[in-house]
Design a protein around this motif. Sequence first.
Motif, mmCIF file in Angstrom:
data_model
loop_
_atom_site.group_PDB
_atom_site.id
_atom_site.type_symbol
_atom_site.label_atom_id
_atom_site.label_comp_id
_atom_site.label_asym_id
_atom_site.label_seq_id
_atom_site.Cartn_x
_atom_site.Cartn_y
_atom_site.Cartn_z
ATOM 1 N N VAL A 1 0.839 -1.195 0.000
ATOM 2 C CA VAL A 1 0.000 0.000 0.000
ATOM 3 C C VAL A 1 0.874 1.244 0.000
ATOM 4 N N LEU A 2 0.575 2.160 -0.914
ATOM 5 C CA LEU A 2 1.158 3.495 -0.903
ATOM 6 C C LEU A 2 0.038 4.462 -0.580
ATOM 7 N N ASP A 3 0.187 5.219 0.506
ATOM 8 C CA ASP A 3 -0.910 6.113 0.867
ATOM 9 C C ASP A 3 -0.397 7.306 1.658
ATOM 10 N N THR A 4 -1.282 8.233 1.880
ATOM 11 C CA THR A 4 -0.984 9.399 2.698
ATOM 12 C C THR A 4 -2.206 9.728 3.541
ATOM 13 N N LYS A 5 -1.964 10.295 4.717
ATOM 14 C CA LYS A 5 -3.034 10.659 5.650
ATOM 15 C C LYS A 5 -2.856 12.096 6.135
ATOM 16 N N LEU A 6 -2.231 12.926 5.319
ATOM 17 C CA LEU A 6 -1.858 14.271 5.748
ATOM 18 C C LEU A 6 -2.912 15.326 5.448
ATOM 19 N N GLY A 7 -3.886 14.999 4.617
ATOM 20 C CA GLY A 7 -4.984 15.923 4.365
ATOM 21 C C GLY A 7 -4.662 17.000 3.357
ATOM 22 N N SER A 8 -3.801 17.926 3.711
ATOM 23 C CA SER A 8 -3.233 18.896 2.777
ATOM 24 C C SER A 8 -1.716 18.684 2.819
ATOM 25 N N ARG A 9 -1.001 19.318 1.862
ATOM 26 C CA ARG A 9 0.421 18.977 1.701
ATOM 27 C C ARG A 9 0.576 17.455 1.690
ATOM 28 N N PHE B 1 1.969 22.805 13.367
ATOM 29 C CA PHE B 1 3.002 22.461 12.399
ATOM 30 C C PHE B 1 3.460 23.763 11.746
ATOM 31 N N ARG B 2 4.726 24.072 11.905
ATOM 32 C CA ARG B 2 5.308 25.317 11.360
ATOM 33 C C ARG B 2 4.548 26.550 11.868
ATOM 34 N N ASN B 3 4.112 26.489 13.111
ATOM 35 C CA ASN B 3 3.466 27.626 13.782
ATOM 36 C C ASN B 3 2.160 28.061 13.109
ATOM 37 N N GLN B 4 1.478 27.142 12.446
ATOM 38 C CA GLN B 4 0.267 27.546 11.746
ATOM 39 C C GLN B 4 -0.782 26.446 11.789
ATOM 40 N N LEU B 5 -1.989 26.805 11.376
ATOM 41 C CA LEU B 5 -3.109 25.875 11.306
ATOM 42 C C LEU B 5 -3.750 25.982 9.926
ATOM 43 N N VAL B 6 -4.593 24.995 9.611
ATOM 44 C CA VAL B 6 -5.217 24.918 8.296
ATOM 45 C C VAL B 6 -6.644 25.438 8.385
ATOM 46 N N LEU B 7 -7.004 26.309 7.466
ATOM 47 C CA LEU B 7 -8.384 26.771 7.395
ATOM 48 C C LEU B 7 -9.290 25.656 6.890
ATOM 49 N N ASP B 8 -10.516 25.657 7.367
ATOM 50 C CA ASP B 8 -11.482 24.601 7.060
ATOM 51 C C ASP B 8 -12.141 24.881 5.713
ATOM 52 N N MET B 9 -11.620 24.262 4.671
ATOM 53 C CA MET B 9 -12.113 24.537 3.327
ATOM 54 C C MET B 9 -13.429 23.829 3.028
ATOM 55 N N SER B 10 -13.943 23.040 3.947
ATOM 56 C CA SER B 10 -15.288 22.492 3.767
ATOM 57 C C SER B 10 -16.355 23.555 4.036
ATOM 58 N N TYR C 1 -10.477 18.309 13.180
ATOM 59 C CA TYR C 1 -11.860 18.537 13.614
ATOM 60 C C TYR C 1 -12.378 19.783 12.906
ATOM 61 N N SER C 2 -13.590 19.674 12.353
ATOM 62 C CA SER C 2 -14.201 20.788 11.642
ATOM 63 C C SER C 2 -15.367 21.349 12.437
ATOM 64 N N PRO C 3 -15.283 22.590 12.919
ATOM 65 C CA PRO C 3 -16.450 23.202 13.572
ATOM 66 C C PRO C 3 -17.651 23.313 12.636
ATOM 67 N N TYR C 4 -17.397 23.372 11.339
ATOM 68 C CA TYR C 4 -18.487 23.522 10.378
ATOM 69 C C TYR C 4 -19.240 22.206 10.173
ATOM 70 N N LEU C 5 -18.530 21.093 10.024
ATOM 71 C CA LEU C 5 -19.175 19.814 9.714
ATOM 72 C C LEU C 5 -19.872 19.189 10.918
ATOM 73 N N LEU D 1 -14.473 15.253 6.543
ATOM 74 C CA LEU D 1 -13.626 16.441 6.468
ATOM 75 C C LEU D 1 -12.515 16.300 5.438
ATOM 76 N N TYR D 2 -11.807 15.170 5.447
ATOM 77 C CA TYR D 2 -10.685 15.027 4.529
ATOM 78 C C TYR D 2 -11.127 15.200 3.068
ATOM 79 N N ILE D 3 -12.316 14.687 2.748
ATOM 80 C CA ILE D 3 -12.801 14.766 1.365
ATOM 81 C C ILE D 3 -13.383 16.146 1.077
ATOM 82 N N ASP D 4 -14.265 16.626 1.948
ATOM 83 C CA ASP D 4 -14.918 17.912 1.688
ATOM 84 C C ASP D 4 -13.923 19.076 1.721
ATOM 85 N N HIS D 5 -12.854 18.939 2.487
ATOM 86 C CA HIS D 5 -11.821 19.967 2.516
ATOM 87 C C HIS D 5 -11.186 20.126 1.135
#
Length: 729
Positions: free
Chosen positions: A208-216, A437-446, A483-487, A494-498
């Motif tokens: 299996v080749l996979d990733t679980k990082l969401g973005s990047r 991670f790198r002093n930042q967070l990801v915006l919820d694109m969902s 965790y998505s406050p919106y969903l 989240l991983y898909i809708d993002h």
Amino acid sequence: MRKQLLLFLFFCAGFVRSYAEEGVLRISTDATDLILRVASNGRLYQSYLGPRLLNESDMQHFPAFSRGGSGSRIAEQGWETYPASGMEDYFEPALGIIHQDGNMTTLLKYVSSETRKIDENVSETSIILRDDVYPIEVKLYYRTFKKENIIKTWTEIRHQEKKPVTLFRYASAMLYFESPHYYLTEFSGDWAKEVVMNAQELLFGKKVLDTKLGSRAAMHTSPFFQLGFGQPIAENQGNVLLGTLGWTGNFRFTFEVDNEGNLRIISGINPYASPYELKPGEIFKTPEFIFTLSEKGRGEASRNFHDWARRYQVKDGEKDRLTLLNNWESTGFHFNEERLLDLMQEAKQLGVDLFLLDDGWFGNRYPRNHDKAGLGDWEPMRDKLPNGIGALIKGAEKAGVKFGIWIEPEMVNPKSDLFEKHPDWVIHQPNRETYYFRNQLVLDMSNPKVQDYVYGVVDKLMTAHPEIAFFKWDCNSPITNIYSPYLKEKQSQLYIDHVRGIYKVLERIQVKYPHLPMMLCSGGGGRCDYEALKYFTEFWPSDNTDPVERIFIQWGFSQFFPANTLCAHVTSWGKQPLKFRTDVAMMGKLGFDISMADRSAAEQAFCREAVANFKRLKPVILGGDLFRLVSPYETEHAALVYVAKDKKKAVLYAYNIHPRFGEKLFPVRLQGLDPALQYRVEEINLMPEQKSKFSENGNVFSGDYLMKIGLAVFTTQPTTSRMIEITAE
């Protein structure tokens, strides 16, 4: 004559129809056949995938499928085109559904198919499958690109149950192969060491080749692979499959060798932590899996991808690319308007097309003087830029270059006005300590409001400053604190809708600014997929610009991506000679990150000449056919050549990495030339007053000689290089 032609066409139409009546579906390019067949049990099976058959009548000799009993090894053991979970298939399924009554079985049967011609080169076949117990419908799509020998496939899933069902598997495609041996080349790595090529033989079981990082998402594993059949993968011989997934989020490739030595390949979104609730009537569309087959090794397969990408997939793939000067290595975060205006003058003197302003230009209450603050507050910093972006654009115009700018609109620093105003726009845990991670967070694109905001980052800049000619779009963090406050209660989506939210933003930008050049960046090569490249003209392969390392990185990315998508800059990372650094950067889309003011007069003259050479040869380098000649993975040298489509011009690159003392050097035999033409060879990109030591410089050779005998372009001097221009007389 006309009557005979009509009879012939009538016969051909009847011939094709007879196969359709027998349930045979032929999906073809000029070089490949994928043949599917409906068995008498109503299910759809893969009969064949390989080199195109010369005689359509030969399809009648394929083995018969199960008549509904248990006598068919193929039907029982998983050659079904899109098998679902819970039935008699014993291996990894393509589709998994929990129905509203809790039942986890699905059985898909063939209903109908349709093929439409998009143009003379492109056709699309759609196939409808349905479950005859539950109202589930799956539609398989296969789009073929005949000349480029590319097949693109994806799936749409829908249902009409009274309540939502849960998808826990949703593959884009499943392909099958029979071979004595299977050899996989994977592309792995990390920040600053992207696309490391590793080969292994696949044996019984799953890889299996996979990733679980969401973005990047491609930070550790790249979303593409190569597969050799019968023998290890070679550049110019053997049967090879190259495959990639167009998805900017979590992906997964599963390679499963069964108990009889057959291989199935399942590609798609990684279902990790992502059960998806599908409402009645809603369509779940999977990403596109894109592949090519070659009988002549990975080199031909790469050229298939390059031609297809430039023509069909990459934004403005057949248009020009801008050379540029970036300020980052010259200034980092520490600059002001005056310093930037000086660099624009350097850009003009260098001869590049554009000045690119990198990170650090924004934020006032939380100024972006380091990477711990300011992300999210996209207003020019008054301390650095008292006259705003407009003054910089005017300065660029005065210098005679275009202006581009860096953004990272999907991210936010906790120290920002945006985070303080909208903490609910950020992916983070409500009841746990936050990890940064790198002093930042990801915006919820969902969240549609976040999508509007991110779109607005580009739109507001372009509305205020329509002269902006280029964006560098970065994405430095994977998703943490998932965790998505919106969903709310639908966290598993989240991983898909993002990712779908990102595409909605990019589509809006594309519609309003259809030809705005944009570089895709993600802490280096953390985003490198063909879905994102529908919206970007190019991408940044790695923050590592040491030329030795870049030879390997660019070599790896060249397996799938054409040169006009690979940004390659001359920097101060690595202390190798300036010529060596520049020659390596000229493998891709050339840029500079070094200040000309710090260079000697001779070095400045060399850089100007290199830019002029690149611009003159851009049609060959960025639009020609790539032939990889000597691999850095096999020797302490590397060589490659770009050949124009008309074969009248070529550019040869030769790199000496760390050759051994006194080693025997062999001529480099070229490929792709016309054996009947005569070619003059001339070394270019020389330092001022440096005379070429290339013994064959200025000579004329036949294409046949150059491909069979070759040129003595290597030396034993470490970190040196040669560029040879080859011109038909």
